[in-house]
Design an enzyme around this catalytic site. Structure first.
Site, short mmCIF file in Angstrom:
data_model
loop_
_atom_site.label_atom_id
_atom_site.label_comp_id
_atom_site.label_asym_id
_atom_site.label_seq_id
_atom_site.Cartn_x
_atom_site.Cartn_y
_atom_site.Cartn_z
N ASP A 187 -36.00 8.32 10.07
CA ASP A 187 -35.70 7.90 11.44
C ASP A 187 -36.83 7.03 11.99
O ASP A 187 -37.40 7.30 13.05
CB ASP A 187 -35.48 9.11 12.34
CG ASP A 187 -34.77 8.74 13.65
OD1 ASP A 187 -34.18 7.64 13.71
OD2 ASP A 187 -34.80 9.54 14.60
N SER A 235 -41.35 14.54 24.89
CA SER A 235 -40.04 14.16 24.35
C SER A 235 -39.23 15.41 24.05
O SER A 235 -39.78 16.50 23.86
CB SER A 235 -40.19 13.31 23.09
OG SER A 235 -40.76 14.06 22.04
N LYS A 292 -45.58 20.35 19.22
CA LYS A 292 -44.13 20.37 19.02
C LYS A 292 -43.68 21.81 18.88
O LYS A 292 -44.17 22.53 18.00
CB LYS A 292 -43.74 19.56 17.79
CG LYS A 292 -42.26 19.70 17.44
CD LYS A 292 -41.88 18.89 16.21
CE LYS A 292 -41.66 17.45 16.57
NZ LYS A 292 -41.03 16.70 15.46
N GLY A 344 -36.12 16.80 21.48
CA GLY A 344 -35.32 16.56 20.29
C GLY A 344 -34.18 17.55 20.18
O GLY A 344 -33.92 18.34 21.10
N VAL A 345 -33.47 17.50 19.04
CA VAL A 345 -32.33 18.38 18.83
C VAL A 345 -32.77 19.83 18.75
O VAL A 345 -32.19 20.72 19.36
CB VAL A 345 -31.58 17.97 17.55
CG1 VAL A 345 -30.39 18.90 17.32
CG2 VAL A 345 -31.09 16.54 17.66
N PHE A 346 -33.80 20.09 17.93
CA PHE A 346 -34.27 21.46 17.74
C PHE A 346 -35.70 21.66 18.23
O PHE A 346 -36.30 22.70 17.97
CB PHE A 346 -34.22 21.83 16.26
CG PHE A 346 -32.85 21.74 15.66
CD1 PHE A 346 -31.84 22.58 16.08
CD2 PHE A 346 -32.58 20.80 14.70
CE1 PHE A 346 -30.58 22.49 15.53
CE2 PHE A 346 -31.31 20.70 14.14
CZ PHE A 346 -30.31 21.55 14.55
N SER A 347 -36.27 20.67 18.88
CA SER A 347 -37.68 20.77 19.22
C SER A 347 -37.98 20.09 20.54
O SER A 347 -37.22 19.24 21.02
CB SER A 347 -38.53 20.15 18.11
OG SER A 347 -38.23 18.77 17.98
N VAL A 348 -39.12 20.48 21.11
CA VAL A 348 -39.64 19.87 22.33
C VAL A 348 -41.11 19.56 22.10
O VAL A 348 -41.85 20.40 21.58
CB VAL A 348 -39.49 20.81 23.55
CG1 VAL A 348 -40.10 20.18 24.79
CG2 VAL A 348 -38.03 21.14 23.78
N VAL A 349 -41.54 18.35 22.46
CA VAL A 349 -42.94 17.96 22.32
C VAL A 349 -43.55 17.92 23.71
O VAL A 349 -43.00 17.29 24.62
CB VAL A 349 -43.09 16.60 21.64
CG1 VAL A 349 -44.57 16.23 21.51
CG2 VAL A 349 -42.43 16.61 20.27
#
EC number: 2.7.11.1
Length: 640
Positions: free
Chosen positions: A312, A198, A221, A200-205
């Site tokens: 969330d 996935s 992450k 995200g705004v400030f992250s990548v998993v």
């Protein structure tokens, strides 16, 4: 207003002693003065304690109180309460004036005393300076501490507090260093990147595989250090590592380089609930099984000190483990700021399920209620299906889109969580008390017969395909109570198959509905999320013109004794509807929609017989299908 009632209520309000409210006396007054026609609802719901003051419209409507009765009762109490508040405010103002005068006198005296004390302290300090510098510092501190009670020593207090603050800051730095080493450090060189999970705004998993091991995977992450406060990241990592709940993701380690933090957790190959609901929506039973466990995790987070707010919750943030149990993930680490005192978080991106109050804020502030709302929306998302709402507007679920065959307890729960009334949202502990999160959902049709479920019977009979009917409810046989205990959905379904659903009024058969599986599961979409049902109806001119007729018809039938019979099993609806007034609202809503479809434009003063006939037919049809369905499925023991 009755004099004795005024005196009685006044004494309660005056002393704020709402626990002493005598329910019987209030009911008698309401009945005698005809302020509320259905006063029995107060007794049924055992309205006591602070409820007297906080009887909101939502509560009263759910109790079955009509709009006219509601306004009458609330106006009586508001007049009483306002009179008390005005008198109390006047007394407070007088007391405040007296206190101010006393305080001024005390301050003048204290100032004189403080000046004298300061002079004495200065003299002592000068003498101590001549003897020993080290002793001087100590004695000064002693004098300062002794002088803290004086009002003119703010400068000394400030210096003293500064020293304490410095000590606390040093302690916190030491604690932070210890916390930084609390989470295990992983060696990223032992893993190789497989694929992205996935973004995200400030992250990548991403999915990573341990080198040399074919089936050992972890999820990592990657968070950009430059985009966030590094100290906050460390704090959040340690906080998440300390979480210990079977339905919440567990951090297994972390590492960092000059650009990023890497947080490792277990990898779940089944993916998220969103991925699964894309194929088809979950059944109510499966959605409930998952929801109960997620609610347990939410309650755990909210019970911490300070509470942890997820902010969330959605199907995309709930994974499934090898046993299909839910795992709540993604606590963010993408917050702009975190208030340490309240743990309320503000976010730079909008959550998927944002409650109306959050949507209306320029700076979004999240609390426990935010999680509860998004949790309810997640249940909705599981039941309705992702594709049904992939193009929705404003991310607000529509309760009228719920499947027809949901139980009444599920509709009530969703209505409380994501309904229109935002000021009375339940917390996690309130939700755990709701019937939908406690009662098991039996299958609608089970294969086993009655003889397989009644192990306590001692009669010796030959094997039969159809179980013998229980004794008549009017019988005084000693075994009557035993038979009542073993009433199950199977019993009722078998009796329904044999004799159908019969509705009696004053002992006279009014409606005979034969068993039909499709008809039996017939259901109506009911907007239980609308707390002001009657008020909404009154605003709809096409509906409101028939409301009085429907209410009169229902009240007349319940007063005469309305009974459902399935074979020899019976259910007294006159009693049941007093316990569950929501059923009355659902019947009214159904009948109003039914009449509106007929496009009847006749005036109220000239009611055609066809309208009364339509009300009667719709009333019996709804009871023999939806109401019977709910009781057989969820409360079979209410039959006798």
């Amino acid at each position: 207003m009755d004099t004795s009632a005024v005196s009685y209520l006044s004494s309660i309000v005056l002393n704020n002693n709402y626990k002493e409210w005598n329910n019987e006396k209030i009911i008698k007054w309401l009945s005698d003065t005809k302020k509320i026609q259905k006063v029995i609802v107060f007794k049924i719901y055992e309205i006591t304690g602070r409820d007297l003051e906080f009887l909101s419209d939502k509560i009263l409507f759910k109790m079955g109180v009509g709009i006219r009765d509601l306004l009458s009762f609330k106006s009586e109490f508001e007049i009483l309460k306002n009179n008390y508040d005005n008198n109390n405010n006047n007394n407070n103002n007088n007391n405040n004036n007296n206190n101010n005068n006393n305080n001024n006198n005390n301050n003048n005296n204290n100032n004189n005393n403080n000046n004298n004390n300061n002079n004495n302290n200065n003299n002592n300090n000068n003498n101590n300076n001549k003897n020993n510098n080290n002793s001087n510092s100590n004695s000064t501190n002693i004098n300062n501490n002794c002088s803290n009670n004086n009002s003119n020593n703010n400068h000394i207090n400030f210096n003293s507090n500064s020293n304490i603050t410095n000590i606390k800051n040093n302690d916190s730095k030491i604690k932070n260093k210890k916390e930084e080493n609390k989470v295990p450090i992983i060696d990223l060189n032992q893993y190789e990147y497989v694929e992205s999970i996935s973004l995200g705004v400030f992250s990548v998993v991403g999915k990573y595989k341990r080198k040399g091991q074919e089936n050992e995977f972890i999820a990592i992450k990657k968070i950009d250090i430059l985009s966030l406060n590094e100290e906050k990241i460390i704090k959040e990592i340690n906080k998440l590592y300390s979480i210990n709940h079977p339905n919440i993701i567990k951090i297994i380690g972390y590492c960092k380089d000059q650009k990023n933090y890497y947080i490792a957790s277990k990898y779940y190959p089944k993916g998220s609930i969103k991925k699964n609901t894309k194929q088809s929506p979950y059944s109510e039973m499966n959605a409930k099984r998952i929801s109960v466990k997620i609610l347990s995790g939410i309650d755990y987070l909210h019970s911490l000190n300070p509470p942890i707010i997820h902010r969330d919750i959605k199907c995309d943030n709930i994974l499934l483990d090898e046993n299909d149990d839910p795992i709540l993930i993604d606590f963010g680490l993408s917050y702009k700021t975190i208030d340490d005192s309240t743990n309320l978080k503000t976010l730079c991106k909008k959550p998927f399920w944002a409650s109306p109050d959050v949507n209306n804020q320029e700076i979004q502030i999240f609390s426990e209620k935010t999680d509860i709302y998004s949790f309810g929306c997640t249940i909705f998302e599981m039941i309705v299906g992702w594709e049904s709402y992939s193009k929705k507007e404003n991310n607000q679920p529509n309760l009228q889109k719920l499947p027809d065959n949901l139980t009444i307890s599920c509709r009530l729960a969703l209505g409380d969580i994501i309904g229109l009334e935002q000021n009375f949202k339940p917390d996690s502990k309130d939700l755990q008390k709701l019937s939908w999160f406690n009662e098991s959902l039996p299958p609608i049709f089970q294969s086993q017969e009655l003889t397989k479920s009644t192990t306590n019977t001692t009669t010796t009979t030959t094997t039969t395909t159809t179980p013998p009917p229980p004794p008549s409810p009017s019988s005084s046989s000693p075994s009557m109570n035993e038979n009542k205990k073993i009433v199950t959905s199977d019993c009722l379904i078998n009796s329904f198959k044999e004799s159908g659903c019969l509705i009696f009024l004053n002992g006279e058969l009014m409606y005979d509905n034969p068993f039909d599986k499709d008809c039996y599961q017939y259901n109506i979409v009911i907007p239980f999320g609308t707390p002001h049902l009657r008020e909404v109806i009154h605003k709809d001119k096409n509906k409101s013109k028939h409301l009085d007729k429907i209410e009169l018809f229902i009240d007349d039938h319940l007063a005469k004794g309305l009974v459902i019979k399935l074979g020899n099993f019976k259910l007294d609806l006159s009693k049941e509807f007093k316990k569950t007034p929501t059923f009355i609202d659902s019947i009214i809503e159904y009948l109003l929609d039914l009449l509106q479809k007929d496009n009847d434009d006749d005036d109220d003063d000239d009611v055609p017989e066809s309208i009364i006939l339509n009300i009667a037919v719709g009333f019996y049809k709804y009871i023999s299908n939806f109401i019977t369905y709910q009781y057989v499925l969820n409360q079979p023991s209410h039959f006798c």
